[in-house]
Design a protein around this motif. Structure first.
Motif, PDB file in Angstrom:
ATOM      1  N   GLU A 378     -39.144  -6.408 -61.146  1.00 44.41           N
ATOM      2  CA  GLU A 378     -38.468  -6.313 -59.857  1.00 44.41           C
ATOM      3  C   GLU A 378     -39.443  -6.547 -58.708  1.00 44.41           C
ATOM      4  N   ALA A 379     -40.680  -6.117 -58.887  1.00 42.53           N
ATOM      5  CA  ALA A 379     -41.668  -6.273 -57.817  1.00 42.53           C
ATOM      6  C   ALA A 379     -42.074  -7.729 -57.615  1.00 42.53           C
ATOM      7  N   PHE A 380     -42.075  -8.532 -58.702  1.00 35.72           N
ATOM      8  CA  PHE A 380     -42.583  -9.899 -58.592  1.00 35.72           C
ATOM      9  C   PHE A 380     -41.534 -10.946 -58.970  1.00 35.72           C
ATOM     10  N   ASN A 381     -41.232 -11.071 -60.248  1.00 42.09           N
ATOM     11  CA  ASN A 381     -40.305 -12.100 -60.712  1.00 42.09           C
ATOM     12  C   ASN A 381     -39.870 -11.752 -62.132  1.00 42.09           C
ATOM     13  N   PRO A 382     -38.813 -12.390 -62.641  1.00 42.46           N
ATOM     14  CA  PRO A 382     -38.303 -12.034 -63.974  1.00 42.46           C
ATOM     15  C   PRO A 382     -39.081 -12.623 -65.138  1.00 42.46           C
TER      16      PRO A 382
END
Length: 477
Positions: A378-382
Motif C-alpha cells: 500500500e505504501a509503494f506499489n502492488p
C-alpha cells in the motif's frame, strides 16, 4: 598283489528344510521387489509429468471437468506449456485418503495455530490500510510481544454481501482464493481434484463490477441473483471504486489478507487468475507445507535471485508505471537493511519469488508476514516481489519458508497469457540504435546498430539503473 583302492568323493550336504524355506522366502521377496520397482518405474515414465510422484497411482481418483464454458469465453488466452525432458526437483504426494484425514485433524486442532496474531482496529477514511509512515511500519517488524496489535488492513469496510460474508466465515478448513479485476483474466476450473476435495475445500473468486458484467455477457451468471457460482468457484463481488484506483492493488487484498477475509480457515492457497490449478490443493498443502513443517510455500523466481534484479525488470518492462517511485522504494529498503542475497541467507535460497501461487498455514508467523507485506504494497506499489525479501529478512519471529523450484510450480499449475505484442523499440534480441545520414543532394544512408547490453531511453529508468550500480552494499548484484 595289493588291494585296489578307489578315491572317495566329498558328499554335498543336503539342505535342511528350514534353509530351503529361507531361500524360497528370500527369492519371493526379491521377485516382489523387482516387480514393484518395474511397475512404479513404468508408471513414473508414462505419467503426464515426471515431477509429480504419488505413493500409489490408484489412491487419487480424478474427476471429470467441473464446468463447460461457451466457446467465446477466454479465446484471447493461450496456455504456456512447459517442455522439460527431465525433472531435477520432483514432488512426492502421499496417499490421498491418509493426508485427507491428517489435514482434517490439523484443522480441528486449534493449538497447532497458536498463538494468534492480534490486529489493529478502527476506521480510517483515507485508505483501506491506513498508509502508515516508513518508521511506523518498521516498528511492527519485531513482534516479540503477542499482545501488540498489528495493522493489517480493514480500516475501511470491506463491501461484500451478507451472504458472502457468512459463507467466508463458515469456511473453517482449507480455502483456495483468486481474484479478477477489470475483466483482465478468465476463470479457470481446477483439475485433478480428489473425490472429497470439493466437499471440504472452499473455492472463492473475488471480482469487480467490470468482471461481473463480462461473466453476465457470456451468460455464465445472472446479475439478478444474490449469489454466484461457476463450477468450483463461488464468485464474490466487491465494489472496487471504494478501494484503490489501481485494480492490481485491489487484488492484493484477497492475496495477502486471506487470513482476515476467512478468519476461521487454517490453510489457504492463493492462485493468480492467469493460472489453472492442476493438482489437488490438499496434496499441495500436505507435501509443500505440512510435510516440510513450514509456514508458507512459494516458488522461486525462474531467473532472478536478488531484489534489485526484479526492480530493474519492473522498470525496464514497465510492470509499474512510476519508475521514480521504484527508485524511492529501493532507496528506502536499502537504507533500512535490505541486502543482496548471499549464502548467509540460507536456508532461504533466493530473495525473489514467483508469487502467483502461495500456500500458507495460518499461524502467527505467516499472518504477520502477510500483514507486513500488505502494508509495504500500500505504501509503494502492488509489485509484491520487491517487498518480499525486505519483510522476510527484517521480521521477527523468522518465517519458516519453503521456496520450491520453479519446475515444481510448472507442474502443479497451467499458466495462460494474452497474445504477446511488442513495439518497434522492443526486441528479445537486445537493444539497438538507428542512424540516418542525408547528404546535400537528399540521398539517404541508413545504419542499424545492435547492442549486446541492456539500454533504455527513459530518463527515470536510466536514473534507477545508475542508482542501482553505484556499488553500495545494497545494490551489488
Amino acid at each position: 598283489m595289493g588291494k585296489a583302492t578307489s578315491s572317495s568323493s566329498t558328499a554335498t550336504p543336503t539342505p535342511t528344510p528350514s534353509a530351503l524355506f529361507f531361500r524360497c522366502k528370500l527369492l519371493c521377496f526379491s521377485l516382489l521387489y523387482l516387480l514393484t520397482t518395474l511397475f512404479l518405474a513404468l508408471y513414473h515414465y508414462l505419467s503426464p509429468t515426471q515431477c509429480l510422484f504419488r505413493s500409489s497411482p490408484f489412491d487419487h481418483p480424478l474427476q471429470t471437468p467441473l464446468f463447460t464454458y461457451p466457446s467465446s469465453y477466454g479465446e484471447h488466452k493461450y496456455a504456456l506449456t512447459t517442455h522439460r525432458s527431465v525433472c531435477n526437483s520432483s514432488i512426492f504426494f502421499s496417499d490421498y485418503r491418509r493426508l485427507f484425514k491428517e489435514i482434517q485433524e490439523l484443522c480441528r486442532n486449534s493449538s497447532a495455530f497458536t498463538p494468534v496474531l492480534r490486529y489493529m482496529q478502527g476506521k480510517n477514511s483515507g485508505s483501506f490500510g491506513a498508509n502508515f509512515s516508513t518508521q511506523k511500519r518498521i516498528s511492527y517488524f519485531d513482534h516479540s510481544n503477542d499482545n501488540v496489535e498489528v495493522p493489517c488492513g480493514f480500516f475501511k469496510e470491506f463491501p461484500i454481501t451478507t451472504y458472502d460474508r457468512i459463507a467466508m466465515e463458515n469456511c473453517s478448513g482449507v480455502v483456495v482464493v483468486s481474484a479478477i479485476f477489470n475483466n483482465h483474466d478468465k476463470i479457470r476450473q481446477p483439475r485433478g481434484l480428489g473425490s472429497k476435495t470439493l466437499d471440504t475445500v472452499c473455492f472463492f473468486m473475488f471480482v469487480d463490477e467490470a468482471t461481473l458484467k463480462g461473466l453476465d455477457y457470456h451468460q455464465l451468471i445472472s446479475t439478478k441473483s444474490d449469489e454466484y457460482r461457476i463450477g468450483a468457484w463461488r464468485i464474490v463481488k466487491i465494489s472496487s471504486n471504494e478501494f484503490y484506483e489501481n485494480p492490481a492493488m485491489n487484488g492484493v487484498i484477497p492475496k495477502y489478507l486471506v487470513h482476515r477475509l476467512f478468519p476461521n480457515s487454517k490453510f489457504s492457497i492463493w492462485i493468480d487468475a492467469k493460472l489453472q490449478l492442476t493438482a489437488d490443493p490438499l496434496l499441495l498443502i500436505h507435501s509443500l507445507v505440512v510435510s516440510e513443517n513450514v509456514d508458507m510455500a512459494i516458488s522461486r523466481h525462474p531467473f532472478f535471485i536478488h531484489t534489485m534484479e526484479e526492480a530493474m525488470a519492473t522498470a525496464r518492462w514497465k510492470k509499474w508505471w512510476d519508475v521514480e517511485s521504484l527508485q524511492t522504494q529501493m532507496e528506502t529498503y536499502c537504507e533500512n537493511g535490505l541486502q543482496p542475497w548471499t549464502s548467509n541467507k540460507l536456508p532461504y535460497p533466493s530473495d525473489v519469488p514467483d508469487s502467483a501461487l502461495i500456500i500458507r498455514k495460518h499461524g502467527l508467523r505467516s499472518n504477520l508476514f502477510s500483514c507486513l507485506v500488505f502494508n509495504e504494497l500500500e505504501a509503494f506499489n502492488p509489485r509484491d516481489q520487491l517487498a518480499f525479501a525486505y519483510v522476510r529478512d527484517g521480521m521477527s519471529p523468522k518465517l519458516k519458508l519453503n521456496m520450491f523450484d520453479v519446475e515444481v510450480f510448472e507442474q502443479v499449475a497451467m499458466e495462460y497469457r494474452h497474445s504477446l505484442k511488442t513495439n518497434r523499440a522492443t526486441s528479445l534480441k537486445g537493444s539497438g540504435a538507428g542512424l540516418l545520414l542525408i547528404d546535400l543532394e537528399g540521398a539517404k544512408l541508413q545504419y542499424c546498430l545492435r547492442f549486446n547490453f541492456k539500454a533504455t531511453n527513459n530518463k527515470a529508468e536510466y536514473e534507477l539503473d545508475r542508482y542501482l550500480h553505484k556499488g553500495r552494499p545494497c545494490e551489488k548484484i
